[in-house]
Every structure is written in structure tokens, then in C-alpha cells.
Design a protein around this motif. Structure first.
Motif, PDB file in Angstrom:
ATOM      1  N   TYR A  55       0.815  -1.210   0.000  1.00 17.84           N
ATOM      2  CA  TYR A  55       0.000   0.000   0.000  1.00 17.84           C
ATOM      3  C   TYR A  55       0.851   1.265   0.000  1.00 17.84           C
ATOM      4  CZ  TYR A  55      -3.617  -3.352   1.270  1.00 17.84           C
ATOM      5  OH  TYR A  55      -4.461  -4.424   1.275  1.00 17.84           O
ATOM      6  N   ALA A  56       0.453   2.203  -0.854  1.00 12.11           N
ATOM      7  CA  ALA A  56       1.108   3.506  -0.933  1.00 12.11           C
ATOM      8  C   ALA A  56       0.113   4.589  -0.526  1.00 12.11           C
ATOM      9  CB  ALA A  56       1.606   3.775  -2.345  1.00 12.11           C
ATOM     10  N   VAL A  57       0.624   5.629   0.139  1.00 15.39           N
ATOM     11  CA  VAL A  57      -0.193   6.792   0.483  1.00 15.39           C
ATOM     12  C   VAL A  57       0.520   8.043  -0.037  1.00 15.39           C
ATOM     13  CG1 VAL A  57      -1.320   8.142   2.289  1.00 15.39           C
ATOM     14  CG2 VAL A  57      -1.046   5.668   2.575  1.00 15.39           C
ATOM     15  N   ASN A  58      -0.213   8.891  -0.743  1.00 17.90           N
ATOM     16  CA  ASN A  58       0.327  10.144  -1.251  1.00 17.90           C
ATOM     17  C   ASN A  58      -0.254  11.278  -0.413  1.00 17.90           C
ATOM     18  OD1 ASN A  58       1.708   8.874  -3.514  1.00 17.90           O
ATOM     19  ND2 ASN A  58      -0.350   8.459  -4.276  1.00 17.90           N
ATOM     20  N   GLU A  75       2.672   4.083  -9.094  1.00 15.65           N
ATOM     21  CA  GLU A  75       2.273   3.093  -8.081  1.00 15.65           C
ATOM     22  C   GLU A  75       1.348   2.045  -8.674  1.00 15.65           C
ATOM     23  OE1 GLU A  75       2.744   6.565  -4.702  1.00 15.65           O
ATOM     24  OE2 GLU A  75       0.751   6.039  -5.467  1.00 15.65           O
ATOM     25  N   ARG A  76       0.395   2.483  -9.458  1.00 17.77           N
ATOM     26  CA  ARG A  76      -0.537   1.530 -10.071  1.00 17.77           C
ATOM     27  C   ARG A  76       0.164   0.641 -11.098  1.00 17.77           C
ATOM     28  NH1 ARG A  76      -4.499   5.819  -9.128  1.00 17.77           N
ATOM     29  NH2 ARG A  76      -6.157   4.918  -7.829  1.00 17.77           N
ATOM     30  N   ASN A  77       1.080   1.220 -11.860  1.00 13.54           N
ATOM     31  CA  ASN A  77       1.835   0.416 -12.832  1.00 13.54           C
ATOM     32  C   ASN A  77       2.632  -0.693 -12.149  1.00 13.54           C
ATOM     33  OD1 ASN A  77       0.905   1.887 -14.998  1.00 13.54           O
ATOM     34  ND2 ASN A  77       2.761   3.109 -15.240  1.00 13.54           N
ATOM     35  N   LEU A  78       3.085  -0.440 -10.921  1.00 16.58           N
ATOM     36  CA  LEU A  78       3.860  -1.428 -10.173  1.00 16.58           C
ATOM     37  C   LEU A  78       2.976  -2.411  -9.405  1.00 16.58           C
ATOM     38  CD1 LEU A  78       6.697   0.868  -8.759  1.00 16.58           C
ATOM     39  CD2 LEU A  78       6.955  -0.912 -10.500  1.00 16.58           C
ATOM     40  N   GLY A  79       1.668  -2.163  -9.410  1.00 17.51           N
ATOM     41  CA  GLY A  79       0.768  -3.061  -8.699  1.00 17.51           C
ATOM     42  C   GLY A  79       0.486  -2.652  -7.270  1.00 17.51           C
ATOM     43  N   LEU A  80       0.995  -1.495  -6.848  1.00 16.85           N
ATOM     44  CA  LEU A  80       0.713  -1.007  -5.497  1.00 16.85           C
ATOM     45  C   LEU A  80      -0.741  -0.550  -5.396  1.00 16.85           C
ATOM     46  CD1 LEU A  80       3.930   1.125  -5.074  1.00 16.85           C
ATOM     47  CD2 LEU A  80       3.355  -0.802  -3.622  1.00 16.85           C
ATOM     48  N   GLU A  81      -1.339  -0.765  -4.264  1.00 12.72           N
ATOM     49  CA  GLU A  81      -2.674  -0.244  -4.002  1.00 12.72           C
ATOM     50  C   GLU A  81      -2.541   1.077  -3.275  1.00 12.72           C
ATOM     51  OE1 GLU A  81      -5.637  -2.978  -2.574  1.00 12.72           O
ATOM     52  OE2 GLU A  81      -4.412  -4.695  -3.175  1.00 12.72           O
ATOM     53  N   ILE A  82      -3.353   2.057  -3.680  1.00 13.35           N
ATOM     54  CA  ILE A  82      -3.253   3.409  -3.133  1.00 13.35           C
ATOM     55  C   ILE A  82      -4.330   3.620  -2.085  1.00 13.35           C
ATOM     56  CG2 ILE A  82      -3.346   5.869  -3.656  1.00 13.35           C
ATOM     57  CD1 ILE A  82      -2.439   5.132  -6.525  1.00 13.35           C
ATOM     58  N   LEU A  83      -3.892   3.968  -0.886  1.00 10.57           N
ATOM     59  CA  LEU A  83      -4.826   4.344   0.179  1.00 10.57           C
ATOM     60  C   LEU A  83      -5.098   5.836   0.033  1.00 10.57           C
ATOM     61  CD1 LEU A  83      -3.253   2.473   3.248  1.00 10.57           C
ATOM     62  CD2 LEU A  83      -5.124   1.707   1.778  1.00 10.57           C
ATOM     63  N   PRO A  84      -6.315   6.229  -0.303  1.00  5.58           N
ATOM     64  CA  PRO A  84      -6.594   7.648  -0.550  1.00  5.58           C
ATOM     65  C   PRO A  84      -6.465   8.480   0.717  1.00  5.58           C
ATOM     66  CG  PRO A  84      -8.632   6.376  -0.529  1.00  5.58           C
ATOM     67  CD  PRO A  84      -7.513   5.382  -0.481  1.00  5.58           C
ATOM     68  N   PHE A  85      -5.958   9.685   0.549  1.00  3.73           N
ATOM     69  CA  PHE A  85      -5.780  10.593   1.695  1.00  3.73           C
ATOM     70  C   PHE A  85      -6.005  12.018   1.221  1.00  3.73           C
ATOM     71  CE2 PHE A  85      -3.774  13.270   4.751  1.00  3.73           C
ATOM     72  CZ  PHE A  85      -3.882  12.600   5.972  1.00  3.73           C
ATOM     73  N   ALA A  86      -6.848  12.749   1.934  1.00  5.06           N
ATOM     74  CA  ALA A  86      -7.095  14.163   1.647  1.00  5.06           C
ATOM     75  C   ALA A  86      -6.910  14.956   2.931  1.00  5.06           C
ATOM     76  CB  ALA A  86      -8.506  14.364   1.100  1.00  5.06           C
ATOM     77  N   THR A  87      -5.987  15.898   2.922  1.00  8.81           N
ATOM     78  CA  THR A  87      -5.680  16.633   4.150  1.00  8.81           C
ATOM     79  C   THR A  87      -6.883  17.424   4.660  1.00  8.81           C
ATOM     80  OG1 THR A  87      -4.806  18.474   2.832  1.00  8.81           O
ATOM     81  CG2 THR A  87      -3.236  16.825   3.609  1.00  8.81           C
ATOM     82  N   ASP A  88      -7.751  17.879   3.737  1.00  2.00           N
ATOM     83  CA  ASP A  88      -8.867  18.717   4.177  1.00  2.00           C
ATOM     84  C   ASP A  88      -9.993  17.928   4.832  1.00  2.00           C
ATOM     85  OD1 ASP A  88      -9.800  17.459   1.936  1.00  2.00           O
ATOM     86  OD2 ASP A  88     -10.388  19.284   0.867  1.00  2.00           O
ATOM     87  N   SER A  89      -9.927  16.596   4.774  1.00  4.77           N
ATOM     88  CA  SER A  89     -10.954  15.781   5.431  1.00  4.77           C
ATOM     89  C   SER A  89     -10.330  14.771   6.384  1.00  4.77           C
ATOM     90  CB  SER A  89     -11.803  15.050   4.383  1.00  4.77           C
ATOM     91  OG  SER A  89     -10.997  14.203   3.579  1.00  4.77           O
TER      92      SER A  89
END
Length: 309
Positions: A55-58, A75-89
Motif C-alpha cells: 500500500y502507498a499513500v500520497n 504506483e498503479r503500474n507497479l501493482g501497489l494499491e493506493i490508500l486515498p488521503f485528503a488533508t482537508d478531510s
């Protein structure tokens, strides 16, 4: 070979996390290894994903288009799953520190965190206590190592090496993390670096490297233009039309460049300010090539920090 998180954790080559904070921390051999891997990836960028259930977090505290989206593509090309993160929420709004935010992400399963922050050297607070790799996606006016990597890739594709290549970096030097990282790496690799732009925006440490635009143009192999970073100026009354004629890459200046020289820009581009509109996509421009290379360079770096190169 696809590796699961469990297989990755038990891999014999695992070491302590390799953070990427400053471009200048890379050794010359390491830079070339990263560039070589990026070139290999560029041949088949969408190959079989390397990772599974990693898992990757940006974590972006500042606006971004190119860096954030190219990291997501990498990240997606490498097969990593992205954990979504938004600073405003997020709990950032409740006063949570950067350290506690990253420690939380690590605790819930993140394997790598990319951070962009307005605070220069934000990473000083993360040097200890964090057990997953952190990649600096830009810290204030300080560093932008992954932008440097893709810029180096673009230059090497064009000239084959860096020895004695004349690179002119022009614009808002004092507020540019891109300039700082590129100056460090380019000089380390043997390039000749000149800075240009308004003299009031040339830090003392780069004063000996300064040349006015009209003197720098004819000798440049690479013209790397930078935008005015209005968001980092406490006050700016710089007239954009005056800036373009005095310090920008005009069509007249471009006509005096070497036939073999190229134009670069990290983006976002302010057409008609630091560079003439018609030059953004001209034959010698590599601006959109840089963006394409950004995905490959960041794929290479992610593989490196996750110990899968």
C-alpha cells in the motif's frame, strides 16, 4: 515475479527503510542506477505488476498535478494499491502532527508514503520512529528529488551523459526547490550550471553562477525555465509583461540558442511569462517529455525504496 506483503516482509534483502529526503544524498553510482532502471521501465511501462497487497499513500499538503498524478500512475503500474488521503478531510484539521499522521498510516498498513509539504525540511521530524520509506515529493523552497530524477533522465536521453553539458536554470531561483535539487545533482554529475533571472531572486550561494539571460542563452545546451512562485512571495509587484521581456525565454532569445539545445520546464507553465506560448510545444521543447519520464523515474525510485530493484 509478483510479491505479496508477507513474502516481501520475509525477503532476505530487507533492510531499514530507505527514505528519500534530498537529491544531494544520492551518490553518483546510485543516480545512474536509478536512471538505468527508469530507462528499462520506459521500454515496457505497463508490464506485469511487481507488487501485490502493498500500500502507498500520497500525502500532499500543497496542490499538485504532475507530481501527485505521476506518483499514482507509477504506483498503479507497479501493482501497489493506493490508500486515498485528503488533508482537508483528515485529522490534520484537528491539529494532528505530521509525525502522528505518518505513524498512523504506518500502523494501518501503509508500505510507502510520499509527502509534499509547504514546510521546508519537514522530514527532519520523521527521521526516527518511522519504519516505512518516506519519499519527499517537495518541501517548501527546499528540495524536490524526484523532479530532479526525471529531469536528469530527460537530459541524459538527449545528450548521453552530463559531462560538460551547459545547463541554464532561469527564473525564480530563490523560491525553487527544483533549482536547488537540480543544481546539486547536475554539478555532481559533471554538468556546468548557470543561473539566471532577476538578481534579487538569486541566493548568495549561487551568485558566482549567475549570468544575465542574453549572455546565458547562446552557450546553453539546456534552458530550464522556472515560473514565478507567487505563493512563496510575501508580496510581489512583478509585472508579468516586464518579466517576460527582461528575463523570459522569448522567441527572439530562442532564435539565438544552439541548434542542438533543448528547452525544459518542471511545470506548471505560465505561458507568456517565463516562456513564450509558442515555445512550450516547439521542436526543441522537452516539457511534455519530462512529464512522461516522471512516471518512469518514480517507478524506478519506488522499486528502489521498496528493495525490489
Amino acid at each position: 515475479m509478483i510479491m505479496t506483503k508477507e513474502e516481501f516482509a520475509n525477503h532476505s534483502d530487507i533492510q531499514s527503510p530507505r527514505h528519500v529526503f534530498r537529491a544531494e544524498d544520492w551518490e553518483e553510482k546510485e543516480i545512474h542506477a536509478l536512471l538505468d532502471e527508469a530507462e528499462n521501465i520506459a521500454q515496457i511501462p505497463r508490464q506485469t505488476p511487481l507488487f501485490q497487497r502493498l500500500y502507498a499513500v500520497n500525502l500532499f499538503y500543497e496542490p499538485s498535478t504532475r507530481t501527485k498524478l505521476s506518483f499514482e500512475a507509477a504506483e498503479r503500474n507497479l501493482g501497489l494499491e493506493i490508500l486515498p488521503f485528503a488533508t482537508d478531510s483528515s485529522s490534520v484539521q484537528k491539529g494532528e502532527s505530521l509525525y502522528d499522521t505518518v505513524k498512523t498510516l504506518e500502523s494501518i498498513g501503509a508500505d510507502v508514503v510520499v509527502i509534499r509539504h509547504s514546510q521546508e525540511k519537514f522530514f527532519d521530524d520523521l527521521r526516527t520512529g518511522i519504519n516505512i520509506p518516506i519519499i519527499n515529493g517537495g518541501d517548501g523552497c527546499g528540495n524536490h528529488p524526484t523532479q530532479s530524477l526525471l529531469d536528469l533522465m530527460t537530459i541524459r536521453q538527449e545528450f548521453g551523459s552530463f559531462q560538460n553539458i551547459n545547463v541554464v536554470i532561469a527564473g525564480d531561483i530563490s523560491h525553487s526547490r527544483v533549482a536547488r535539487s537540480n543544481i546539486s545533482l547536475l554539478r555532481k554529475l559533471g554538468a556546468n550550471v548557470t543561473v539566471s533571472g532577476p538578481e534579487k531572486w538569486i541566493p548568495d550561494e549561487y551568485r558566482k553562477m549567475y549570468q544575465p539571460m542574453d549572455e546565458a542563452i547562446p552557450m546553453a545546451d539546456v534552458m530550464m525555465m522556472l515560473r514565478i512562485q507567487h505563493e512563496r512571495h510575501h508580496a510581489s509587484n512583478q509585472n508579468v509583461y516586464s518579466f517576460h521581456s527582461s528575463y523570459g525565454l522569448t522567441t527572439d532569445r530562442e532564435s539565438r540558442m544552439k541548434k542542438s539545445s533543448i528547452i525544459m520546464h518542471p511545470g506548471p507553465v505560465n505561458r507568456g511569462v517565463e516562456i513564450a506560448d509558442e515555445l512550450v510545444e516547439c521542436k526543441r521543447s522537452r516539457i511534455f517529455k519530462q512529464m512522461q519520464n516522471g512516471v518512469f523515474a518514480r517507478m524506478s525510485l519506488l522499486k528502489h525504496v521498496l528493495r525490489q530493484s
